[in-house]
Design a protein around this motif. Sequence first.
Motif, PDB file in Angstrom:
ATOM      1  N   GLN A  13       0.834  -1.191   0.000  1.00 24.94           N
ATOM      2  CA  GLN A  13       0.000   0.000   0.000  1.00 24.94           C
ATOM      3  C   GLN A  13       0.871   1.244   0.000  1.00 24.94           C
ATOM      4  O   GLN A  13       1.986   1.237   0.500  1.00 24.94           O
ATOM      5  CB  GLN A  13      -0.879   0.021   1.253  1.00 24.94           C
ATOM      6  N   SER A  16       4.895   5.803  -1.567  1.00 25.34           N
ATOM      7  CA  SER A  16       6.355   5.732  -1.390  1.00 25.34           C
ATOM      8  C   SER A  16       6.793   4.327  -0.983  1.00 25.34           C
ATOM      9  O   SER A  16       7.982   4.047  -0.895  1.00 25.34           O
ATOM     10  CB  SER A  16       6.849   6.780  -0.398  1.00 25.34           C
ATOM     11  N   LYS A  31      11.129   4.218   5.679  1.00 24.69           N
ATOM     12  CA  LYS A  31      11.288   5.042   4.483  1.00 24.69           C
ATOM     13  C   LYS A  31      12.752   5.427   4.342  1.00 24.69           C
ATOM     14  O   LYS A  31      13.333   6.072   5.209  1.00 24.69           O
ATOM     15  CB  LYS A  31      10.378   6.261   4.551  1.00 24.69           C
ATOM     16  N   SER A  88       8.899   3.542  11.284  1.00 25.28           N
ATOM     17  CA  SER A  88       7.645   3.593  12.042  1.00 25.28           C
ATOM     18  C   SER A  88       7.381   2.187  12.575  1.00 25.28           C
ATOM     19  O   SER A  88       7.317   1.228  11.799  1.00 25.28           O
ATOM     20  CB  SER A  88       6.535   4.048  11.084  1.00 25.28           C
ATOM     21  N   ARG A  89       7.253   2.060  13.880  1.00 24.85           N
ATOM     22  CA  ARG A  89       7.115   0.747  14.507  1.00 24.85           C
ATOM     23  C   ARG A  89       5.803   0.099  14.068  1.00 24.85           C
ATOM     24  O   ARG A  89       4.734   0.713  14.169  1.00 24.85           O
ATOM     25  CB  ARG A  89       7.153   0.924  16.034  1.00 24.85           C
ATOM     26  N   GLN A  91       2.446  -1.611  13.828  1.00 24.85           N
ATOM     27  CA  GLN A  91       1.341  -1.734  14.784  1.00 24.85           C
ATOM     28  C   GLN A  91       0.557  -3.006  14.460  1.00 24.85           C
ATOM     29  O   GLN A  91      -0.033  -3.116  13.381  1.00 24.85           O
ATOM     30  CB  GLN A  91       0.437  -0.504  14.702  1.00 24.85           C
ATOM     31  N   ASN A 131      -4.509   7.222   5.698  1.00 26.09           N
ATOM     32  CA  ASN A 131      -3.232   7.241   6.408  1.00 26.09           C
ATOM     33  C   ASN A 131      -3.429   7.237   7.927  1.00 26.09           C
ATOM     34  O   ASN A 131      -2.704   7.908   8.682  1.00 26.09           O
ATOM     35  CB  ASN A 131      -2.349   8.394   5.932  1.00 26.09           C
ATOM     36  N   ASP A 145       2.227   8.373   8.408  1.00 27.37           N
ATOM     37  CA  ASP A 145       2.458   8.901   7.055  1.00 27.37           C
ATOM     38  C   ASP A 145       2.327  10.417   6.892  1.00 27.37           C
ATOM     39  O   ASP A 145       1.234  10.933   6.650  1.00 27.37           O
ATOM     40  CB  ASP A 145       1.524   8.194   6.055  1.00 27.37           C
TER      41      ASP A 145
END
Length: 237
Positions: A13, A16, A31, A88-89, A91, A131, A145
């Motif tokens: 999804q 980027s 990222k 980003s951890r 979830q 997002n 995001d």
Amino acid sequence: MRYITDIQDIAEQGFSQPYRCLVDDEEYFVKGLRSTRISQINEWLCGNMAQAVGLPIAPFCLLQVTEEMIELLPTPKRNIGKGAVFASRSQAHCVLLEMAHIEKITFKQQIQLVAFDWFIQNMDRTQGNTNLLFQPHTQKMIVIDHNLAFDNEFQAAQFCQLHIFQAAAQKLANDFVYQQHMEQFLQPAITAYYHAKSQIPPEWHYKNEELDLPTHYPYHKIEQQIYHLQHGTLWSS
Ligand SMILES: Nc1ncnc2c1ncn2[C@@H]1O[C@H](COP(=O)(O)OP(=O)(O)O)[C@@H](O)[C@H]1O
Ligand SMILES: [Mg+2]
């Protein structure tokens, strides 16, 4: 500084397409250079500002990709680039937040998120692409995001019309009392911005690994929004 130990795959999804990476057994959506430097800096600065104002953003950090790891990777994964990346951890047990979940989110939290998105000129939180994650077992939303913040194409009317929390956006646009409350709510973002800016990894100031093409990140746009926030002109700007 912590190092990525494995790069699993590329998320399907999103535009980027972050990499799913491991640090030992912890999973992160990452990222790297492929997402562009401006995206990485946006994630870092906005993530810190979101955290400072108390929005429920997924925990994040900077991680490192070593040169040795890059050399062992096949081409698409190699594009993550060496050096610092935004992580980003992951979830667990979440779904993407959809229209049907809106009634579970308090109006206060909706309007706070709208105010933040307005402040960071983020048009990338729409009905088709929220997002936001939703955690069914806690009934809570989680914010992710910010790579498209400080959008050159930002337009007030379009923002209010397309935001996932459209009703909150309309309220904020028309209600002076809410606007004043949200100015207070956003204040901690100012200090957080200057601190996060001072912590940007040196290699992010360049678009390429050879470190000879400057990134030209538009800091003036954030600083202009901070000026508006400090002078009571944020909502009319
Ligand atoms: N911290 C996270 N936890 C769980 N899923 C995530 C997380 N971060 C990203 N994702 C997943 O990866 C997708 C793409 O991430 P996103 O940050 O939206 O990147 P893009 O800039 O490509 O839109 C999200 O839609 C979501 O499905
Ligand atoms: Mg996205």
